[in-house]
Design an enzyme around this catalytic site. Structure first.
Site, mmCIF file in Angstrom:
data_model
loop_
_atom_site.group_PDB
_atom_site.id
_atom_site.type_symbol
_atom_site.label_atom_id
_atom_site.label_comp_id
_atom_site.label_asym_id
_atom_site.label_seq_id
_atom_site.Cartn_x
_atom_site.Cartn_y
_atom_site.Cartn_z
ATOM 1 N N ASP A 72 -13.245 -22.685 -23.007
ATOM 2 C CA ASP A 72 -13.532 -23.044 -21.619
ATOM 3 C C ASP A 72 -14.900 -23.712 -21.516
ATOM 4 O O ASP A 72 -15.760 -23.540 -22.394
ATOM 5 C CB ASP A 72 -13.466 -21.817 -20.701
ATOM 6 C CG ASP A 72 -14.364 -20.668 -21.165
ATOM 7 O OD1 ASP A 72 -14.504 -20.484 -22.389
ATOM 8 O OD2 ASP A 72 -14.943 -19.971 -20.319
ATOM 9 N N GLU A 129 -14.823 -17.343 -21.630
ATOM 10 C CA GLU A 129 -16.157 -16.861 -22.019
ATOM 11 C C GLU A 129 -17.177 -17.057 -20.903
ATOM 12 O O GLU A 129 -18.057 -16.235 -20.696
ATOM 13 C CB GLU A 129 -16.639 -17.572 -23.290
ATOM 14 C CG GLU A 129 -17.891 -16.971 -23.920
ATOM 15 C CD GLU A 129 -19.215 -17.423 -23.311
ATOM 16 O OE1 GLU A 129 -20.208 -16.695 -23.455
ATOM 17 O OE2 GLU A 129 -19.257 -18.481 -22.671
ATOM 18 N N ASP A 178 -21.862 -27.060 -25.380
ATOM 19 C CA ASP A 178 -21.387 -25.700 -25.083
ATOM 20 C C ASP A 178 -19.912 -25.689 -24.750
ATOM 21 O O ASP A 178 -19.546 -25.784 -23.602
ATOM 22 C CB ASP A 178 -22.207 -25.142 -23.916
ATOM 23 C CG ASP A 178 -21.889 -23.698 -23.628
ATOM 24 O OD1 ASP A 178 -21.281 -23.025 -24.491
ATOM 25 O OD2 ASP A 178 -22.220 -23.228 -22.532
HETATM 26 ZN ZN LIG Z 1 -21.074 -21.147 -24.465
#
Ligand SMILES: [Zn+2]
Length: 389
Positions: free
Chosen positions: A76, A142, A108
């Site tokens: 995600d 997450e 990320d």
């Molecule tokens: Zn992350």
């Protein structure tokens, strides 16, 4: 000799960025990875999140027997925020003239996830793994609650894992311990009535105000600091209540965000909140509920293990530097994945992307950094396992 060329490696990252898995749709990323792995003869397993049709984890494995090393990343990404602030299409991987690849999740952490996936393929095709198992775990959710990681832990995927690598963006320092997080909702229930006849109702706002006041007061006495992680933090960040100025409010709530450390952990915060609830309810007819809805433990390891040493020595070599071995205030899926592990466990968070790039507008990762991490992982994982007794 690598199996996948640089262009193919970038294409995989680009494909993954194009899947808009903003707090959902991890299943699409999982299907993409499944297809990629299966093409190279790697078996996969998709673990759907309960009651979620678009959300799932993916597990893939190479090798067999012990020791088992876990490698993990989340599928995600966070929202792009105000798209007008972006100079690049957030869901189209775009290279600028400085060799940076822009896109939501480039740091990320789709670059880390892709690098791990590709390294699995490289290791499998090159036949460099002589003993042990590498278990790849791509997680859902997450960025909000780590419910994907919680499911993997519950299903036993971590039971036999002896070392865990999470490829969150941390190219400038290898992280072996990090803070936990916690979000608590405090609800005060009352009874509505017309404000000209307050005695017929019960004002839900007043006990909530008492609650926040007592809580802040009590917490101000907490004087605990960890050398590595610093102090815990607690903040009331949202407050809502009431619906009309001439009505006695029947409902009020406040949300709190905490950052926790082992010496003042999630349980301590929950106990603190419950003791304040008891106090407010004893003093009045208040009806208070304390609901911790995000609960991710701090991750603490001693950082004295062969896996960390090897990761650092390879990182130093690949990037020609002396990497810092450090702590982080951010939280990862390790909060759930490492729930039953002690402080001797080998945990490493090390992945492409600068930590500061996470959740940013125009988020990027350097292409050469991403490519190097694939080679680094392809060496680190078999080398660690082959040398383990
Ligand atoms: Zn992350």
């Amino acid at each position: 000799m690598s199996v996948l060329s640089s262009d193919e490696r970038v294409k995989i990252l680009s494909d993954m960025i194009e899947i808009q898995s903003v707090n959902e749709k991890e299943l699409d990323v999982a299907h993409y990875l499944e297809k990629l792995f299966n093409k190279h003869g790697i078996q996969t397993q998709i673990e759907q999140l309960e009651g979620e049709s678009t959300r799932a984890n993916l597990v893939a494995e190479i090798g067999n027997g012990k020791p088992v090393i876990g490698v993990s990343g989340h599928m995600d990404v966070v929202t792009t925020g105000d798209d007008s602030l972006w100079n690049y299409d957030p869901f189209k991987l775009t290279e600028d003239d400085q060799g940076r690849l822009h896109g939501r999740g480039s740091a990320d952490m789709k670059s880390g996830l892709a690098a791990l996936a590709i390294s699995l393929i490289e290791i499998k095709e090159a036949g460099t793994l002589e003993q042990g198992t590498i278990r790849f775990m791509a997680t859902a959710g997450e960025e909000i609650t780590s419910n994907g990681a919680a499911l993997l832990h519950k299903k036993g995927y971590m039971d036999d894992v002896e070392a865990l690598l999470i490829a969150e963006p941390s190219q400038d320092g290898i992280v072996y311990t990090h803070k936990g997080t916690m979000d608590i909702q405090v609800v005060s229930k009352g009874k509505s009535s017309h404000s000209s006849m307050p005695e017929l109702g019960y004002n839900a706002i007043n006990p909530l105000v008492d609650f926040i006041h007592y809580l802040n007061n009590e917490y101000s006495k907490v004087d605990i600091k960890s050398d590595l992680l610093g102090t815990p933090t607690m903040n009331s960040t949202i407050i809502t209540g009431g619906d009309q100025v001439n009505s006695i409010p029947a409902y009020a709530e406040s949300l709190f965000n905490m950052r926790t450390i082992p010496d003042y952990d999630n349980n301590k915060f929950e106990n603190l909140f419950n003791s304040i609830k008891d106090r407010v309810e004893q003093e009045s007819n208040a009806d208070i509920t304390v609901n911790p809805y995000v609960n991710r433990d701090p991750v603490y390891t001693k950082g004295d293990n062969e896996f960390l040493k090897l990761a650092k020595s390879l990182g130093d070599e690949y990037f020609d530097r002396d990497l810092e071995v450090t702590s982080s205030t951010a939280t990862t899926d390790a909060s759930y994945l490492m729930k039953d592990k002690d402080d001797n466990f080998s945990f490493v968070m090390y992945g492409p992307g600068e930590t500061g790039q996470a959740h940013q507008v125009d988020e990027y990762v350097y292409k050469h950094t991403y490519l190097k991490f694939i080679d680094l992982y392809s060496q680190l994982l078999p080398q660690y396992l082959n040398n383990a007794n």
